[in-house]
Structure formats: C-alpha cells, structure tokens
Write a protein that holds these residues in place. Sequence first.
Motif, PDB file in Angstrom:
ATOM      1  N   GLU A  32      -5.342  -1.047   7.893  1.00  0.00           N
ATOM      2  CA  GLU A  32      -5.764  -1.257   9.276  1.00  0.00           C
ATOM      3  C   GLU A  32      -6.103  -2.721   9.538  1.00  0.00           C
ATOM      4  O   GLU A  32      -5.831  -3.245  10.619  1.00  0.00           O
ATOM      5  CB  GLU A  32      -6.949  -0.362   9.623  1.00  0.00           C
ATOM      6  CG  GLU A  32      -7.361  -0.424  11.088  1.00  0.00           C
ATOM      7  CD  GLU A  32      -6.185  -0.279  12.047  1.00  0.00           C
ATOM      8  OE1 GLU A  32      -6.100  -1.073  13.013  1.00  0.00           O
ATOM      9  OE2 GLU A  32      -5.338   0.613  11.842  1.00  0.00           O
ATOM     10  N   GLN A  33      -6.684  -3.393   8.549  1.00  0.00           N
ATOM     11  CA  GLN A  33      -6.945  -4.828   8.697  1.00  0.00           C
ATOM     12  C   GLN A  33      -5.627  -5.599   8.848  1.00  0.00           C
ATOM     13  O   GLN A  33      -5.532  -6.534   9.645  1.00  0.00           O
ATOM     14  CB  GLN A  33      -7.717  -5.345   7.480  1.00  0.00           C
ATOM     15  CG  GLN A  33      -9.142  -4.861   7.386  1.00  0.00           C
ATOM     16  CD  GLN A  33      -9.996  -5.376   8.535  1.00  0.00           C
ATOM     17  OE1 GLN A  33     -10.305  -4.634   9.468  1.00  0.00           O
ATOM     18  NE2 GLN A  33     -10.354  -6.630   8.486  1.00  0.00           N
ATOM     19  N   ASP A  88       0.832  -1.205   0.000  1.00  0.00           N
ATOM     20  CA  ASP A  88       0.000   0.000   0.000  1.00  0.00           C
ATOM     21  C   ASP A  88       0.864   1.252   0.000  1.00  0.00           C
ATOM     22  O   ASP A  88       0.561   2.233  -0.686  1.00  0.00           O
ATOM     23  CB  ASP A  88      -0.910  -0.007   1.224  1.00  0.00           C
ATOM     24  CG  ASP A  88      -1.897   1.140   1.201  1.00  0.00           C
ATOM     25  OD1 ASP A  88      -2.925   1.029   0.523  1.00  0.00           O
ATOM     26  OD2 ASP A  88      -1.623   2.166   1.864  1.00  0.00           O
ATOM     27  N   ASP A 127      -5.222   2.440   0.414  1.00  0.00           N
ATOM     28  CA  ASP A 127      -6.411   1.810   0.995  1.00  0.00           C
ATOM     29  C   ASP A 127      -6.230   1.710   2.504  1.00  0.00           C
ATOM     30  O   ASP A 127      -5.731   0.713   3.013  1.00  0.00           O
ATOM     31  CB  ASP A 127      -6.602   0.421   0.379  1.00  0.00           C
ATOM     32  CG  ASP A 127      -7.949  -0.185   0.733  1.00  0.00           C
ATOM     33  OD1 ASP A 127      -8.500   0.181   1.782  1.00  0.00           O
ATOM     34  OD2 ASP A 127      -8.436  -1.028  -0.040  1.00  0.00           O
ATOM     35  N   PRO A 128      -6.611   2.744   3.248  1.00  0.00           N
ATOM     36  CA  PRO A 128      -6.415   2.724   4.705  1.00  0.00           C
ATOM     37  C   PRO A 128      -7.169   1.596   5.398  1.00  0.00           C
ATOM     38  O   PRO A 128      -6.720   1.106   6.441  1.00  0.00           O
ATOM     39  CB  PRO A 128      -6.915   4.103   5.153  1.00  0.00           C
ATOM     40  CG  PRO A 128      -7.742   4.616   4.030  1.00  0.00           C
ATOM     41  CD  PRO A 128      -7.190   4.016   2.785  1.00  0.00           C
ATOM     42  N   TYR A 129      -8.280   1.174   4.831  1.00  0.00           N
ATOM     43  CA  TYR A 129      -9.032   0.071   5.457  1.00  0.00           C
ATOM     44  C   TYR A 129      -8.216  -1.208   5.416  1.00  0.00           C
ATOM     45  O   TYR A 129      -8.078  -1.899   6.438  1.00  0.00           O
ATOM     46  CB  TYR A 129     -10.370  -0.130   4.740  1.00  0.00           C
ATOM     47  CG  TYR A 129     -11.146  -1.319   5.268  1.00  0.00           C
ATOM     48  CD1 TYR A 129     -11.874  -1.229   6.451  1.00  0.00           C
ATOM     49  CD2 TYR A 129     -11.132  -2.545   4.587  1.00  0.00           C
ATOM     50  CE1 TYR A 129     -12.567  -2.322   6.952  1.00  0.00           C
ATOM     51  CE2 TYR A 129     -11.824  -3.645   5.084  1.00  0.00           C
ATOM     52  CZ  TYR A 129     -12.546  -3.531   6.263  1.00  0.00           C
ATOM     53  OH  TYR A 129     -13.221  -4.623   6.758  1.00  0.00           O
ATOM     54  N   ASP A 130      -7.659  -1.539   4.254  1.00  0.00           N
ATOM     55  CA  ASP A 130      -6.850  -2.756   4.142  1.00  0.00           C
ATOM     56  C   ASP A 130      -5.620  -2.679   5.042  1.00  0.00           C
ATOM     57  O   ASP A 130      -5.208  -3.688   5.638  1.00  0.00           O
ATOM     58  CB  ASP A 130      -6.411  -2.969   2.690  1.00  0.00           C
ATOM     59  CG  ASP A 130      -7.505  -3.618   1.850  1.00  0.00           C
ATOM     60  OD1 ASP A 130      -8.580  -3.935   2.406  1.00  0.00           O
ATOM     61  OD2 ASP A 130      -7.282  -3.805   0.633  1.00  0.00           O
TER      62      ASP A 130
END
Length: 215
Positions: free
Chosen positions: A128-129, A113, A123-126
């Motif tokens: 953080e996951q 990322d 992709d901040p969501y990915d």
Amino acid sequence: MILYYHPLSSYCWKVLIALYENGTAFEPRMLEDPAVAEEWLKLWPISKFPVLRDEARGCTVAETSIIVEYLGQHYPGPFRPIPEDGEAALEVRLMDRLFDNYVMTPLQAMVADRIRPEGVPRDPYDVEQARAMLRKSYAMLEERLAGRTWAAGDSLSLADCAAAPALFYADKAEPMRASFPVLAAYLDRLEARESFARVLREKEPWWHLFPYAGG
C-alpha cells in the motif's frame, strides 16, 4: 558490443530503446543461457543487469543511465540522449531519476511482494505504501508533463528511455490512464514509437511471467 540482458527486465528495456532509436549494432546475449550468465557474472559480480561489454574499447559498462549516456558519447547518432544545453541536460537527468526512483522502484516493491516464495508472508502495508507513492508520482508527473511531447521537452531523450518501461509496467499494477490523461497520452506516444514497440513485441514470449500480466 555485447548486451547482457533479459527481455522482461524494465531496466534492459531502457537500454534497448536507446540502442534501437540510434540503430546501434550490438549482440544481445540473454541471461537465460547458463553460459551467458556465467560470462555476465565474471564481468559484473554484483549480479545486476543489463551490462554492456564494449570489446572495441575494452570497457564494461553497468547501470542503465550510464550505459545510455556512454552510447551517446562513444557511438553518437540520430538519438541524442543528453542535450548539449546544460539546463536542458539537467532536466533530462532529473526526469530520468524521477521515473527510475519514484515510478519503477515502488512498482518493483509490489512485484517483489507478489512473487515471494511459498511460505514467505506478503506485506500488505509495504504494498500500500508503494501504491501511494505511485499515485503521488503520477500526480506530479501529470503536472510536469503538461504541454510536453516527450518527458523533458520536444525531443526524445534518456528520460523517455526511463519513462517507457516505468509507466508501462506501473500501469499494469496501479492503473493510471483513467485518472491522468496527460500521462495516458504520453504513454500512448511511447508505445507507438517503433523503438519501444519493438521492445514490447520482443517481450511477448516471457510476458506470462510478469505477476500483473493478467491485471
């Protein structure tokens, strides 16, 4: 034997640790050289590295865990990557998978990322996951490694070859030493081991390319 590799690749480190532990003679061929890269792609068109070419046996060996086991089987020495005892061997293989799949894989997602080409949104969501998976993995490994010197017991093994690069890199992106003292002490032991210390010295000319090198 010829090893096609890059000195910043975590999975190349995994194989290099095994080679250095055993004192196995090999010829390193760095993929920065276009001619070397061409040789490598002819041997392994899937374009993943490292790849080991054993000219004496006429074999091309890919995938890091397989390469390390291959070396233990065909070029045995002081380093035994897989113990003879069946139950102990299962534990080594399990720990190897835990470090590769649940530490290195989320770390690589974070790195990917950060190095996206200009114009490609992050992709901040990915991310953080991936961070959440690392924290979960740290907690599991903290408990599992309690009372052990090495990843699967008292002897260095394939599992430690996987652990060293995974934990070293992951700690740069999602620091763990302050919260996980067992893992921190284990990583200290790995870094003090000459085989891994050598890998860390050899990475220095390229270290600035790692996107989390500065924290």
